[in-house]
Motif scaffolding. Structure first.
Motif, mmCIF file in Angstrom:
data_model
loop_
_atom_site.group_PDB
_atom_site.id
_atom_site.type_symbol
_atom_site.label_atom_id
_atom_site.label_comp_id
_atom_site.label_asym_id
_atom_site.label_seq_id
_atom_site.Cartn_x
_atom_site.Cartn_y
_atom_site.Cartn_z
ATOM 1 N N GLU A 48 11.279 -4.728 -6.207
ATOM 2 C CA GLU A 48 12.290 -3.855 -5.597
ATOM 3 C C GLU A 48 13.478 -4.648 -5.069
ATOM 4 O OE1 GLU A 48 9.295 -4.475 -4.436
ATOM 5 O OE2 GLU A 48 8.070 -2.675 -4.275
ATOM 6 N N GLN B 131 16.673 -2.794 -4.236
ATOM 7 C CA GLN B 131 16.543 -1.869 -3.106
ATOM 8 C C GLN B 131 16.390 -2.642 -1.799
ATOM 9 O OE1 GLN B 131 14.737 -1.522 -5.968
ATOM 10 N NE2 GLN B 131 15.740 0.300 -6.785
ATOM 11 N N ARG C 292 7.825 0.234 2.315
ATOM 12 C CA ARG C 292 7.446 -1.140 1.958
ATOM 13 C C ARG C 292 8.390 -2.122 2.641
ATOM 14 N NH1 ARG C 292 6.368 0.996 -3.238
ATOM 15 N NH2 ARG C 292 8.220 0.156 -4.217
ATOM 16 N N ARG D 151 10.045 -1.605 5.346
ATOM 17 C CA ARG D 151 9.803 -1.599 6.793
ATOM 18 C C ARG D 151 8.641 -2.493 7.177
ATOM 19 N NH1 ARG D 151 8.376 1.639 10.652
ATOM 20 N NH2 ARG D 151 6.998 2.900 9.399
ATOM 21 N N TRP D 152 7.623 -2.498 6.343
ATOM 22 C CA TRP D 152 6.468 -3.327 6.667
ATOM 23 C C TRP D 152 6.732 -4.801 6.386
ATOM 24 C CZ3 TRP D 152 2.130 -2.266 9.393
ATOM 25 C CH2 TRP D 152 1.976 -0.925 9.769
ATOM 26 N N GLU E 237 0.824 -1.214 0.000
ATOM 27 C CA GLU E 237 0.000 0.000 0.000
ATOM 28 C C GLU E 237 0.852 1.255 0.000
ATOM 29 O OE1 GLU E 237 -3.222 0.269 -0.160
ATOM 30 O OE2 GLU E 237 -3.900 -1.777 0.142
ATOM 31 N N PHE E 238 2.117 1.109 0.332
ATOM 32 C CA PHE E 238 2.981 2.279 0.422
ATOM 33 C C PHE E 238 3.699 2.511 -0.896
ATOM 34 C CE2 PHE E 238 2.776 3.318 4.881
ATOM 35 C CZ PHE E 238 2.240 2.171 5.426
ATOM 36 N N ASP E 239 3.862 3.768 -1.226
ATOM 37 C CA ASP E 239 4.555 4.108 -2.464
ATOM 38 C C ASP E 239 6.064 4.129 -2.256
ATOM 39 O OD1 ASP E 239 5.263 6.810 -4.503
ATOM 40 O OD2 ASP E 239 4.318 4.993 -5.257
ATOM 41 N N ASP E 240 6.469 4.547 -1.073
ATOM 42 C CA ASP E 240 7.902 4.672 -0.785
ATOM 43 C C ASP E 240 8.489 3.277 -0.525
ATOM 44 O OD1 ASP E 240 10.432 5.236 0.162
ATOM 45 O OD2 ASP E 240 9.786 6.882 1.431
ATOM 46 N N TYR E 241 9.506 2.899 -1.287
ATOM 47 C CA TYR E 241 10.053 1.542 -1.157
ATOM 48 C C TYR E 241 10.622 1.295 0.238
ATOM 49 C CZ TYR E 241 14.799 3.444 -1.667
ATOM 50 O OH TYR E 241 15.964 4.134 -1.474
ATOM 51 N N ARG E 242 11.096 2.380 0.892
ATOM 52 C CA ARG E 242 11.650 2.193 2.237
ATOM 53 C C ARG E 242 10.552 1.823 3.206
ATOM 54 N NH1 ARG E 242 14.925 7.394 0.850
ATOM 55 N NH2 ARG E 242 12.801 7.886 0.314
#
Lengths: 525, 627
Positions: A188, A191, A147, A149-150, A140-145
């Motif tokens: 990703e 990343q 993503r 973290r979750w 649901e998050f746009d920021d890969y960082r």
């Protein structure tokens, strides 16, 4: 109600109460450390030594302390619900779904904690919600960082579940899966792998003090798969998971690590060592003891070649008793075919009609001479008996080999075994390196270097395919498709350089074998 | 912050609400009179029954009209004494216990600890206070009636209305005192729980970037880990430090006095009370026409609509009352949008969007900011008074398709494109028309989408005091408490203690789930009404497939129609407790404005309390009549 009846009723209640209390006190006795009945006592003593609840709890590892760490907060919440724990868990689950729908991540996270405090030993809750966090919420998050973290949150959630359920291998396995596949096969992937390597805090929290260079997600995941295997080897239940799939992931992580190394541009000795290790671990996996699905027959994945060899030996001995007998029987059967059957069987496959295909298949079955049929046709009682023995043995070996092949196919055993073998060869390592450098040069716009590297790579592949120890390698479909992808990258380099595709391309035979399938798959005309 | 039901301003709301309330109260009064009269006539005969009914009616009017505040106060004091005798302080002890062990339950690794702590204390206080109100109010009168201690009150010249009101007021006083103490303790708990600091890990500071000649290079590093997180630290060439925001807060940093190293202060930016000014949202589709809703990208929650990137599509907020006095130097625009990618694109970069300001009257529009999006994180963009930096300026009319044709605003023939031929604009003179300003949000990357709901973009007018906002949050709990006390006392006038308690719990549960009850009564919940749900449960069918047609299904659906009617009535007469819950406001750091977020719920609570009090008085009076 007269007093006497009332008195009798009270006595009856009293007796019933005492009786129930006696039964309860017998059931609720502390454990003797010995599951009664197994001591083999006879008579009343033996009957009375039936295991009580405490014994059963010990035998099946069901007590709170045996399942995992005790959580005082969870115990408190469970008590506070006054028996409505299930209802509370349901309500919280609905709330969690609602928070997820409304993207209220803080409250979702907190609610999942509460659910697991109420139901700490319900393994599906841990697995479901960990998946929810790492796979559903993270996207649901746009920021890969975020993503990443979750994904780590989901893994932390699983780790908490493991603390509460120390004997659950699937929770441990899931951690391995998330670390290896969720991080290693994501869009990703670059990343995520980088973030994992730099994530000192997470590794510190996990009590994992390996240096940053060793924080490859595949290797870390592999360690978790190994822990899961240890639990199963000590007797933990795999429940409905297929054992071959379960145990294949540790060596597969090593294989994936090798591929990841090469994608990162690491070749030569380090890659060779990694592939070598992958081959060894795959062999160990093949040597592991499994049971068939019906639980009746043990097998090892490595045994196919042995059974094939044994079967071939027996068949050779059988056929040597009366050489040419099998062909004779087959010819007799062919001669007894009807004209239509013969016509269908003899017709070239591409010219057969639908009915002729059916007939041809039936004829094929008719013409098969089993070992037992061959043995029964041998003249002489003594020779026939010996032949029958050989036939049965050969059939048994072939059946076993076929059965194990089925299990092998589940994990693509032969492909990965072959892959580990040839990837560590100097030719393969060099080929991969040249192709990698070619792709790098192509990205940097250096078409000349790209062409040179690709051509060097194809030369190395040629040397590999010409090796006598990998005779069937060029027929390998997966490798073929992999190579076609590289060939088409080379074609793009040639197109950009306005150069034609060389007529004396060193892998023309591979193109003939695999190019059509590649084009069909890619939709290229 | 999500606001699913936006309240209109109080002055707009009160007219319609008052009329509806009067209508409902009138219907209920007439209904009660008719029913009561019918019962009396049946019981005592037409003449005596009518006489009793008339006497009771006028008795009620005089009881209500001639209540003595002195007697009410005396009875309130009695109720307070009774509550103290019943050891209500125990609730406070439970509260302290919960707070002491809260650390076991709270996720210390949460990415928004302030929100978690605030939600926790407000929720814990709500449950405890409502439980207290429930037990106090439901058992008091029945206990008095059972023990006949009520005789000591009713034998005096006390009206039934005074007894009921006295108890309500008395229990409210007790609950208020406890609530005040709990709010103070909660405040301290939150402040202490969130307080932390970090040390800069000096070994982590590495030179980055370039520096003017003769000056040291800037350095970047990080702090140590505390409460599950660490911050990035930047020290510029002049030695000034800056700490990145992490987990919703940052820290002030300064060089240590007389030594090496840096000192970080406490967390900043965690406990806020932003004063938002919300606008009205509409959308522009990818053909440039105004529409009410944007695109649905497949989300099960329809709160946010999406706009397509790389197209004329936009999300447009229109703000009224944008005055120079309120925003003298710049216009701080904050937004929290959702991003939806149809392809990954550049993974390490956010999707690019732009913010424009537009004059609703002249159509002049200037793109004042291009930004990289970050979803679920508020982005602050300050639009200066003097706009000299902008990517583009134009004059465009908004268009809306109507059955009569396409409507342009302003009309095409009134567009003056020369307005855009300038290098500088004044925000108020050029873009605000009669206090109205439109802000346009656009996604600039094709095949990517931005999603927004009305409250997702706001003007950050000011920062109110967090403490005041915290108190306002507890005011919401107070309103809920008063409602529970009202219902509890009302039920206790004609039910025994346990039954009154159950009835009050039922009213509370119904109130907390009033949204669900309303949707159930409207038939918009998946799975059908109560009878259809029973069939689905027993037959283990899912909620989406239609039931097999037949007599059973038809009968269930017909019964559901009746049940839904009943549910509609229940949903209407039960107070929606979630509307009095300000936990999200306090937790997310938004000021709870007086108008409408305090006034409307307060008047709403009063609107429920008055009929509840009258009903309670009536039931108690009827008991006297019956005796």
């Amino acid at each position: 109600m007269n007093p006497q009846r009332s008195f009798v009723r009270k006595i009856v209640y009293l007796v019933a109460l005492v009786g129930l209390l006696l039964v309860l006190s017998w059931l609720g006795q502390p454990s003797t450390g010995d599951a009664g009945g197994e001591r083999g006592e006879e008579g009343i003593s033996g009957l009375l030594r039936v295991p009580n609840l405490a014994d059963l709890r010990n035998r099946y590892h069901l007590s709170e302390t045996q399942l995992g760490e005790i959580d005082p907060a969870g115990s408190t919440i469970k008590l506070a619900t006054l028996g409505l724990r299930g209802v509370a868990a349901n309500v919280l689950w609905e709330k969690a779904n609602n928070y997820k729908m409304k993207k209220d991540w803080t409250n979702l996270s907190a609610t999942l904690q509460q659910i697991t405090r109420l139901e700490p030993h319900f393994v599906s809750v841990w697995r479901f919600q960990a998946w929810n966090l790492s796979y559903n919420v993270s996207t649901e998050f746009d920021d890969y960082r975020e993503r990443y973290r979750w994904v780590i949150k989901g893994i932390d959630f699983l780790r908490e579940g493991i603390r509460r359920n120390e004997r659950e291998p699937m929770l441990v396995w899931d951690v391995g899966w998330y670390l290896s596949h969720k991080i290693g096969v994501a869009d990703e992937v670059k990343q995520f792998r980088r973030l994992l390597k730099e994530d000192d805090e997470t590794f510190q929290r996990w009590g994992d003090f390996r240096p940053a260079e060793e924080r490859d997600n595949w290797l870390v995941g592999k360690d978790w798969f190994a822990r899961a295997e240890e639990l199963v080897d000590k007797g933990a239940d795999l429940r409905k998971t297929t054992p071959t799939v379960f145990f294949s992931h540790r060596p597969m992580s090593q294989m994936n690590y090798c591929e990841a190394l090469e994608k990162d541009g690491i070749f030569e000795e380090r890659a060779r060592y990694a592939w070598n290790r992958a081959g060894k671990e795959w062999f160990e996996f093949g040597a592991r003891h499994f049971m068939t699905a019906d639980g009746k027959r043990p097998f090892h994945l490595n045994d196919v070649e042995r059974f094939d060899g044994d079967a071939a030996k027996d068949v050779a001995t059988l056929e040597a008793i009366e050489p040419g007998l099998r062909d004779k029987i087959r010819k007799q059967r062919y001669d007894s075919l009807t004209a239509a059957e013969r016509k269908a069987y003899d017709a070239p496959p591409q010219k057969r009609s639908g009915r002729e295909w059916e007939l041809a298949y039936q004829v094929q079955e008719k013409l098969k001479v089993t070992h037992e049929q061959l043995a029964r046709a041998i003249k002489g009682q003594k020779a026939r008996d010996a032949a029958l023995k050989l036939a049965r043995e050969a059939t048994d070996f072939e059946r076993k080999a076929t059965e194990i092949r089925t299990y092998r196919n589940i994990v693509n055993f032969e492909y990965w075994r072959r892959r580990a073998q040839f990837e560590q060869s100097p030719e393969a390592l060099a080929a991969r390196k040249y192709v990698y450098e070619g792709a790098q040069a192509m990205s940097a716009g250096d078409l000349l270097k790209a062409r040179e590297m690709y051509e060097k790579g194809f030369a190395q592949w040629r040397l590999l395919f010409d090796r006598k120890d990998f005779p069937e390698l060029k027929n390998d479909e997966a490798l073929g498709q992999d190579l076609m992808e590289i060939v088409y990258q080379y074609r793009r380099v040639l197109d950009k350089s306005d150069k034609p595709f060389p007529k004396d391309f060193p892998l023309n035979d591979l193109l003939q074998l695999h190019e059509k399938a590649y084009k069909d798959r890619q939709g290229i005309k | 912050m999500v606001i699913e039901n936006v309240l209109p301003p109080f002055s707009e709301w009160i007219r319609g609400a008052a009329l509806s309330w009067l209508f409902v109260v009138a219907c209920l009064t007439i209904g009660a009179l008719v029913l009561g009269g019918f019962v009396l006539i049946v019981r005592y005969g037409p003449v005596a029954g009518t006489r009793y009914a008339v006497r009771a009616f006028f008795g009620c009017i005089s009881d209500l009209a001639f209540m003595s505040p002195r007697r009410v106060w005396a009875l309130s004091k009695l109720a307070v004494k009774e509550s103290i005798r019943r050891r209500v302080v125990a609730v406070f002890a439970v509260f302290i216990l919960i707070l002491l062990f809260a650390g076991w339950f709270l996720d210390v690794g949460s990415s928004d600890p302030a929100k978690l702590y605030l939600s926790f204390v407000i929720t814990a206080t709500t449950y405890l206070v409502l439980l207290l109100a429930l037990f106090l109010s439901a058992f008091s009168l029945p206990a008095d009636i059972r023990n006949r201690t009520i005789q000591t009150v009713v034998t005096k010249p006390v009206r039934a209305s005074e007894i009921v009101l006295g108890r309500i007021v008395g229990f409210t006083i007790v609950g208020t005192v406890l609530l005040v103490i709990m709010s103070a303790v909660s405040y301290v708990f939150v402040i202490r729980g969130l307080a932390h600091t970090h040390e800069v890990v000096m070994e982590s500071l590495k030179p980055v970037g370039t520096a003017p000649p003769g000056q040291p290079r800037p350095r970047a590093g990080y702090t140590d880990s505390a409460q599950g997180h660490r911050h990035k630290v930047y020290i510029d060439s002049s030695g000034m430090g800056h700490v990145d925001s992490e987990f919703g807060h940052w820290h002030e940093i300064e060089a240590r006095q007389g030594g090496e190293g840096y000192v970080l202060g406490g967390p900043e930016g965690m406990l806020l009370a932003r004063v938002p000014v919300y606008g009205k949202l509409r959308f522009r589709d990818n053909k440039g026409s105004d529409v009410d809703k944007g695109i649905n990208v497949g989300d099960e929650w329809f709160y946010r609509s999406f706009i397509q990137g790389g197209s004329p599509a936009a999300a447009i907020w229109t703000f009224p009352n944008v005055r120079e006095g309120k925003f003298p130097e710049e216009l701080p625009v904050e937004m929290s949008i959702e991003v939806f990618r149809t392809y990954k694109g550049e993974i390490e970069k956010g999707v690019i969007g732009s913010l424009s300001v537009r004059n609703p009257r002249t159509g002049l529009i200037a793109e004042v900011d291009v930004f990289e999006s970050k979803d679920f994180v508020p982005i602050l963009i300050n639009i200066p008074r003097k706009i000299t930096k902008f990517s583009s300026a134009d004059v465009i009319a908004s268009k809306r398709e109507t059955p009569e044709g396409v409507e342009y605003s302003p009309p095409q023939n009134m567009l003056d494109r020369r307005l855009a031929d300038r290098k500088e604009f004044d925000l108020f003179k050029d873009f605000v028309a009669d206090g109205e300003l439109a802000i346009w949000l656009r996604c600039l990357e094709p095949s990517q989408y931005f999603g927004a709901g009305q409250p997702d973009l706001w003007l950050h007018a000011a920062d109110a005091r967090f403490t005041t906002n915290f108190v306002k949050g507890y005011f919401g709990i107070w309103l809920q408490m008063v409602l529970v006390i009202g219902f509890g006392v009302m039920f206790s006038t004609f039910l025994s203690g346990p039954v009154a308690m159950l009835a009050t719990v039922g009213a509370m549960v119904g109130g907390f789930f009033s949204d669900f009850l309303t949707r159930l009564s409207q038939g918009t919940v998946l799975g059908g009404g109560p009878f259809e749900s029973i069939i689905r449960l027993v037959r283990q069918e899912n909620m989406l497939t239609e039931l097999e047609p037949g007599l059973r299904t038809t009968a269930a659906k017909m019964a559901d129609v009746v049940a839904e009617g009943g549910l509609r009535v229940i949903a209407a007469i039960l107070p929606p407790f979630t509307n009095f819950n300000y936990a999200d406001w306090v937790a997310y750091g938004f000021d709870i404005s007086w108008d409408p977020w305090i006034w409307v719920p307060t008047v709403r609570a009063l609107a429920f309390l008055i009929p509840v009090f009258v009903a309670g008085f009536f039931f108690l009076k009827t008991r006297e009549v019956a005796q």
